[in-house]
Design an enzyme around this catalytic site. Structure first.
Site, PDB file in Angstrom:
ATOM      1  N   PRO A 157      -0.440   0.717  -4.289  1.00  0.00           N
ATOM      2  CA  PRO A 157      -0.017   0.910  -5.676  1.00  0.00           C
ATOM      3  C   PRO A 157       1.106  -0.047  -6.076  1.00  0.00           C
ATOM      4  O   PRO A 157       2.048  -0.262  -5.306  1.00  0.00           O
ATOM      5  CB  PRO A 157       0.471   2.358  -5.699  1.00  0.00           C
ATOM      6  CG  PRO A 157      -0.259   3.018  -4.578  1.00  0.00           C
ATOM      7  CD  PRO A 157      -0.394   1.966  -3.522  1.00  0.00           C
ATOM      8  N   CYS A 158       0.989  -0.605  -7.253  1.00  0.00           N
ATOM      9  CA  CYS A 158       1.953  -1.613  -7.690  1.00  0.00           C
ATOM     10  C   CYS A 158       2.781  -1.173  -8.904  1.00  0.00           C
ATOM     11  O   CYS A 158       3.566  -1.960  -9.430  1.00  0.00           O
ATOM     12  CB  CYS A 158       1.223  -2.921  -8.014  1.00  0.00           C
ATOM     13  SG  CYS A 158       0.047  -2.751  -9.364  1.00  0.00           S
ATOM     14  N   GLN A 159       2.616   0.063  -9.340  1.00  0.00           N
ATOM     15  CA  GLN A 159       3.310   0.494 -10.561  1.00  0.00           C
ATOM     16  C   GLN A 159       4.820   0.287 -10.482  1.00  0.00           C
ATOM     17  O   GLN A 159       5.449  -0.080 -11.472  1.00  0.00           O
ATOM     18  CB  GLN A 159       3.016   1.976 -10.850  1.00  0.00           C
ATOM     19  CG  GLN A 159       1.591   2.241 -11.262  1.00  0.00           C
ATOM     20  CD  GLN A 159       0.678   2.553 -10.093  1.00  0.00           C
ATOM     21  OE1 GLN A 159       0.947   2.185  -8.946  1.00  0.00           O
ATOM     22  NE2 GLN A 159      -0.424   3.231 -10.366  1.00  0.00           N
ATOM     23  N   VAL A 183       6.484  -1.988  -8.892  1.00  0.00           N
ATOM     24  CA  VAL A 183       6.913  -3.384  -8.822  1.00  0.00           C
ATOM     25  C   VAL A 183       6.473  -4.175 -10.053  1.00  0.00           C
ATOM     26  O   VAL A 183       6.852  -5.327 -10.222  1.00  0.00           O
ATOM     27  CB  VAL A 183       6.409  -4.085  -7.534  1.00  0.00           C
ATOM     28  CG1 VAL A 183       7.058  -3.468  -6.312  1.00  0.00           C
ATOM     29  CG2 VAL A 183       4.915  -4.034  -7.422  1.00  0.00           C
TER      30      VAL A 183
END
Length: 101
Positions: A74-76, A78
């Site tokens: 998950p990149c939310q 960053v």
């Protein structure tokens, strides 16, 4: 014999698509989001593959042996569109759970 892989944070199968086009064989996947998982399972033949829905509760001794692990963690946290909590944010911090496996 083709190389095998496990698909963590599988989403709708972006890594799987590329790796299968490169000749790899998926032997299992992990995806928590039920809607992403439903799409993944509709697009790929997952019958007989190892599956787990939550990376935080995987028993590493139960993981099948694979040549490669891929992970679209998950990149939310960053993303510049988010609150920028970084890799230690609640979602993006799952990267470390993957590394610990």
């Amino acid at each position: 014999m083709s190389l095998t892989f496990l698909d963590f944070f599988a989403g709708v199968g972006g890594f799987r698509c590329g790796l299968e086009l490169a000749g790899f064989k998926c032997i299992g996947y992990c995806e928590k989001d039920k809607f992403a998982r439903k799409s993944y399972e509709a697009m790929y033949d997952t019958k007989g593959e190892w599956f787990h829905d939550d990376i935080t509760s995987i028993d590493q001794t139960q993981l099948p042996k694979a040549d490669l692990w891929c992970a679209g963690s998950p990149c939310q946290n960053v993303s510049i569109a988010g609150k920028r909590a970084g890799l230690y944010g609640e979602r993006s911090g799952l990267f470390f759970t993957f590394v610990d496996l």
